[in-house]
Design a protein around this motif. Structure first.
Motif, PDB file in Angstrom:
ATOM      1  N   ASN A   1       0.847  -1.185   0.000  1.00 33.70           N
ATOM      2  CA  ASN A   1       0.000   0.000   0.000  1.00 33.70           C
ATOM      3  C   ASN A   1       0.891   1.247   0.000  1.00 33.70           C
ATOM      4  OD1 ASN A   1      -1.901   1.974   0.381  1.00 33.70           O
ATOM      5  ND2 ASN A   1      -2.768   1.104   2.242  1.00 33.70           N
ATOM      6  N   PHE A   2       1.056   1.862  -1.170  1.00 34.12           N
ATOM      7  CA  PHE A   2       1.905   3.041  -1.346  1.00 34.12           C
ATOM      8  C   PHE A   2       1.083   4.322  -1.214  1.00 34.12           C
ATOM      9  CE2 PHE A   2       4.440  -0.169  -3.336  1.00 34.12           C
ATOM     10  CZ  PHE A   2       5.749   0.294  -3.350  1.00 34.12           C
ATOM     11  N   ALA A   3       1.734   5.375  -0.747  1.00 35.44           N
ATOM     12  CA  ALA A   3       1.129   6.705  -0.696  1.00 35.44           C
ATOM     13  C   ALA A   3       2.227   7.731  -0.952  1.00 35.44           C
ATOM     14  CB  ALA A   3       0.475   6.951   0.657  1.00 35.44           C
ATOM     15  N   SER A   4       1.805   8.981  -1.144  1.00 42.41           N
ATOM     16  CA  SER A   4       2.790  10.041  -1.350  1.00 42.41           C
ATOM     17  C   SER A   4       2.341  11.305  -0.639  1.00 42.41           C
ATOM     18  CB  SER A   4       2.987  10.320  -2.844  1.00 42.41           C
ATOM     19  OG  SER A   4       1.798  10.821  -3.419  1.00 42.41           O
ATOM     20  N   VAL A   5       3.336  12.087  -0.208  1.00 39.40           N
ATOM     21  CA  VAL A   5       3.121  13.420   0.326  1.00 39.40           C
ATOM     22  C   VAL A   5       3.911  14.328  -0.610  1.00 39.40           C
ATOM     23  CG1 VAL A   5       3.453  14.962   2.303  1.00 39.40           C
ATOM     24  CG2 VAL A   5       2.883  12.547   2.691  1.00 39.40           C
ATOM     25  N   VAL A   6       3.192  14.972  -1.534  1.00 40.06           N
ATOM     26  CA  VAL A   6       3.841  15.718  -2.623  1.00 40.06           C
ATOM     27  C   VAL A   6       3.136  17.043  -2.862  1.00 40.06           C
ATOM     28  CG1 VAL A   6       4.775  13.672  -3.784  1.00 40.06           C
ATOM     29  CG2 VAL A   6       2.479  14.417  -4.327  1.00 40.06           C
ATOM     30  N   ASP A   7       3.897  17.994  -3.428  1.00 39.65           N
ATOM     31  CA  ASP A   7       3.300  19.299  -3.712  1.00 39.65           C
ATOM     32  C   ASP A   7       3.595  19.790  -5.124  1.00 39.65           C
ATOM     33  OD1 ASP A   7       5.973  20.447  -3.629  1.00 39.65           O
ATOM     34  OD2 ASP A   7       5.800  20.425  -1.469  1.00 39.65           O
ATOM     35  N   MET A   8       4.520  19.192  -5.821  1.00 37.03           N
ATOM     36  CA  MET A   8       4.897  19.637  -7.158  1.00 37.03           C
ATOM     37  C   MET A   8       4.062  18.895  -8.213  1.00 37.03           C
ATOM     38  SD  MET A   8       7.180  21.862  -6.453  1.00 37.03           S
ATOM     39  CE  MET A   8       7.812  22.211  -8.067  1.00 37.03           C
TER      40      MET A   8
ATOM     41  N   TYR B   1      -1.351  12.734  -0.640  1.00 34.30           N
ATOM     42  CA  TYR B   1      -1.775  13.583   0.466  1.00 34.30           C
ATOM     43  C   TYR B   1      -1.216  14.984   0.297  1.00 34.30           C
ATOM     44  CZ  TYR B   1      -3.371   9.343   2.760  1.00 34.30           C
ATOM     45  OH  TYR B   1      -4.027   8.187   3.054  1.00 34.30           O
ATOM     46  N   ASN B   2      -1.908  15.949   0.884  1.00 34.09           N
ATOM     47  CA  ASN B   2      -1.547  17.358   0.793  1.00 34.09           C
ATOM     48  C   ASN B   2      -0.207  17.626   1.478  1.00 34.09           C
ATOM     49  OD1 ASN B   2      -1.532  20.152   0.621  1.00 34.09           O
ATOM     50  ND2 ASN B   2      -2.943  20.411   2.325  1.00 34.09           N
ATOM     51  N   ALA B   3       0.673  18.268   0.758  1.00 29.35           N
ATOM     52  CA  ALA B   3       1.981  18.617   1.314  1.00 29.35           C
ATOM     53  C   ALA B   3       2.123  20.119   1.476  1.00 29.35           C
ATOM     54  CB  ALA B   3       3.088  18.074   0.413  1.00 29.35           C
ATOM     55  N   GLY B   4       1.069  20.886   1.232  1.00 28.92           N
ATOM     56  CA  GLY B   4       1.154  22.334   1.367  1.00 28.92           C
ATOM     57  C   GLY B   4       2.080  22.938   0.335  1.00 28.92           C
ATOM     58  N   LEU B   5       2.689  24.054   0.693  1.00 29.97           N
ATOM     59  CA  LEU B   5       3.644  24.724  -0.179  1.00 29.97           C
ATOM     60  C   LEU B   5       5.003  24.034  -0.083  1.00 29.97           C
ATOM     61  CD1 LEU B   5       2.630  28.402   0.679  1.00 29.97           C
ATOM     62  CD2 LEU B   5       2.057  27.095  -1.395  1.00 29.97           C
TER      63      LEU B   5
ATOM     64  N   TYR C   1       7.627  22.527   5.665  1.00 30.11           N
ATOM     65  CA  TYR C   1       8.221  21.260   6.101  1.00 30.11           C
ATOM     66  C   TYR C   1       7.495  20.653   7.296  1.00 30.11           C
ATOM     67  CZ  TYR C   1      11.820  23.098   3.044  1.00 30.11           C
ATOM     68  OH  TYR C   1      12.480  23.623   1.969  1.00 30.11           O
ATOM     69  N   GLU C   2       7.023  21.491   8.239  1.00 33.30           N
ATOM     70  CA  GLU C   2       6.284  20.958   9.386  1.00 33.30           C
ATOM     71  C   GLU C   2       4.979  20.315   8.930  1.00 33.30           C
ATOM     72  OE1 GLU C   2       8.746  24.389  11.008  1.00 33.30           O
ATOM     73  OE2 GLU C   2       7.378  24.160   9.322  1.00 33.30           O
ATOM     74  N   LEU C   3       4.320  20.922   7.947  1.00 33.22           N
ATOM     75  CA  LEU C   3       3.075  20.355   7.423  1.00 33.22           C
ATOM     76  C   LEU C   3       3.349  18.998   6.778  1.00 33.22           C
ATOM     77  CD1 LEU C   3       0.057  20.507   6.703  1.00 33.22           C
ATOM     78  CD2 LEU C   3       0.713  21.762   4.652  1.00 33.22           C
ATOM     79  N   LYS C   4       4.411  18.895   6.010  1.00 32.97           N
ATOM     80  CA  LYS C   4       4.772  17.622   5.392  1.00 32.97           C
ATOM     81  C   LYS C   4       5.024  16.560   6.466  1.00 32.97           C
ATOM     82  CE  LYS C   4       6.998  19.895   1.441  1.00 32.97           C
ATOM     83  NZ  LYS C   4       5.770  20.470   1.047  1.00 32.97           N
ATOM     84  N   ALA C   5       5.753  16.942   7.513  1.00 36.08           N
ATOM     85  CA  ALA C   5       6.036  16.005   8.601  1.00 36.08           C
ATOM     86  C   ALA C   5       4.744  15.586   9.302  1.00 36.08           C
ATOM     87  CB  ALA C   5       7.012  16.637   9.598  1.00 36.08           C
TER      88      ALA C   5
ATOM     89  N   VAL D   1       5.551   5.230   2.095  1.00 37.91           N
ATOM     90  CA  VAL D   1       5.124   6.597   1.803  1.00 37.91           C
ATOM     91  C   VAL D   1       6.305   7.333   1.180  1.00 37.91           C
ATOM     92  CG1 VAL D   1       4.208   8.760   2.708  1.00 37.91           C
ATOM     93  CG2 VAL D   1       3.525   6.583   3.761  1.00 37.91           C
ATOM     94  N   TYR D   2       6.074   7.884   0.009  1.00 34.23           N
ATOM     95  CA  TYR D   2       7.067   8.690  -0.700  1.00 34.23           C
ATOM     96  C   TYR D   2       6.818  10.155  -0.366  1.00 34.23           C
ATOM     97  CZ  TYR D   2       8.909  11.349  -4.690  1.00 34.23           C
ATOM     98  OH  TYR D   2       9.539  12.270  -5.475  1.00 34.23           O
ATOM     99  N   VAL D   3       7.860  10.855   0.107  1.00 29.49           N
ATOM    100  CA  VAL D   3       7.754  12.280   0.414  1.00 29.49           C
ATOM    101  C   VAL D   3       8.749  13.009  -0.474  1.00 29.49           C
ATOM    102  CG1 VAL D   3       7.962  14.059   2.185  1.00 29.49           C
ATOM    103  CG2 VAL D   3       7.161  11.760   2.820  1.00 29.49           C
ATOM    104  N   HIS D   4       8.271  13.997  -1.186  1.00 26.87           N
ATOM    105  CA  HIS D   4       9.144  14.788  -2.064  1.00 26.87           C
ATOM    106  C   HIS D   4       9.374  16.158  -1.446  1.00 26.87           C
ATOM    107  CE1 HIS D   4      10.085  17.489  -5.475  1.00 26.87           C
ATOM    108  NE2 HIS D   4      10.854  16.473  -5.807  1.00 26.87           N
ATOM    109  N   ILE D   5      10.645  16.552  -1.353  1.00 26.14           N
ATOM    110  CA  ILE D   5      11.015  17.872  -0.839  1.00 26.14           C
ATOM    111  C   ILE D   5      11.850  18.567  -1.910  1.00 26.14           C
ATOM    112  CG2 ILE D   5      12.320  19.121   0.922  1.00 26.14           C
ATOM    113  CD1 ILE D   5      11.499  16.933   2.899  1.00 26.14           C
ATOM    114  N   LYS D   6      11.418  19.722  -2.345  1.00 27.89           N
ATOM    115  CA  LYS D   6      11.995  20.417  -3.491  1.00 27.89           C
ATOM    116  C   LYS D   6      13.140  21.371  -3.162  1.00 27.89           C
ATOM    117  CE  LYS D   6      11.778  21.857  -7.854  1.00 27.89           C
ATOM    118  NZ  LYS D   6      12.408  21.055  -8.865  1.00 27.89           N
ATOM    119  N   GLY D   7      13.147  21.964  -1.989  1.00 29.45           N
ATOM    120  CA  GLY D   7      14.000  23.090  -1.633  1.00 29.45           C
ATOM    121  C   GLY D   7      15.432  23.108  -2.137  1.00 29.45           C
TER     122      GLY D   7
END
Length: 183
Positions: A36-43, A58-62, A66-70, A83-89
């Motif tokens: 069961n895969f999920a993602s926390v992404v914003d791009m 799932y919603n990752a905000g802007l 970073y706190e919202l993603k966490a 769960v795949y989390v993408h961080i762009k910074g």
């Protein structure tokens, strides 16, 4: 063929952006691996990849929330196998050629994302949680572009054997027990 002749890695995929007007039909990653895969992404690209692969997104905000993603990750971690989390910074600072900004941003991610994750997962003793932390590509500030330079990877958590590496850098990761991973 030209890359191989220059002793470079052969191309093993093509990523098309903005090609066509519909998503391709692929087997769901959940069905393919029976997980069961999920993602926390914003791009947009990562949101599209999640949809194509059939991951619940799932919603990752802007990008810099970073706190919202966490918080979102900690909220859903019990309900998914991966769960795949993408961080762009850091990528943006690499494109700008801003090494000091990139370092500050990585420090900020450590404090505002990873610290929250560590604190939040410490309360979930009943779960076996493992982390794989890596980049999707290198963006050296000196080149201001994506390159095929190696990127470090961390695999950490329950049942993972530690090695002698102690920093998450390109040079230190060369000494890691995983060696160099191709593909």
């Amino acid at each position: 063929i030209q890359r191989k002749e220059k002793n470079l890695l052969a191309i093993n995929c093509i990523l098309l952006r903005d090609a066509g007007n519909r998503y391709p039909h692929l087997q769901s990653i959940n069905d393919k691996y029976n997980l069961n895969f999920a993602s926390v992404v914003d791009m947009p690209v990562e949101i599209g990849i999640s949809r194509i692969l059939g991951m619940k997104s799932y919603n990752a905000g802007l990008p810099d929330e970073y706190e919202l993603k966490a918080a979102e990750l900690l909220k859903i971690i019990d309900n998914h196998d991966i769960v795949y989390v993408h961080i762009k910074g850091p990528d943006e600072f690499g494109h700008d050629g801003n090494a000091k900004g990139k370092k500050r941003n990585i420090d900020e991610i450590d404090k505002r994302f990873f610290r929250k994750i560590i604190e939040g997962t410490n309360t979930k003793k009943d779960l076996e949680i493992n982390f794989i932390i890596s980049g999707d590509h290198s963006t050296p500030c000196i080149k201001k572009a994506h390159t095929d330079d190696p990127i470090p990877i961390i695999v950490s958590g329950a049942g993972i054997n530690k090695d002698a590496t102690f920093r998450f850098t390109e040079s230190k990761s060369k000494r890691g027990s995983l060696g160099r991973i191709y593909g």
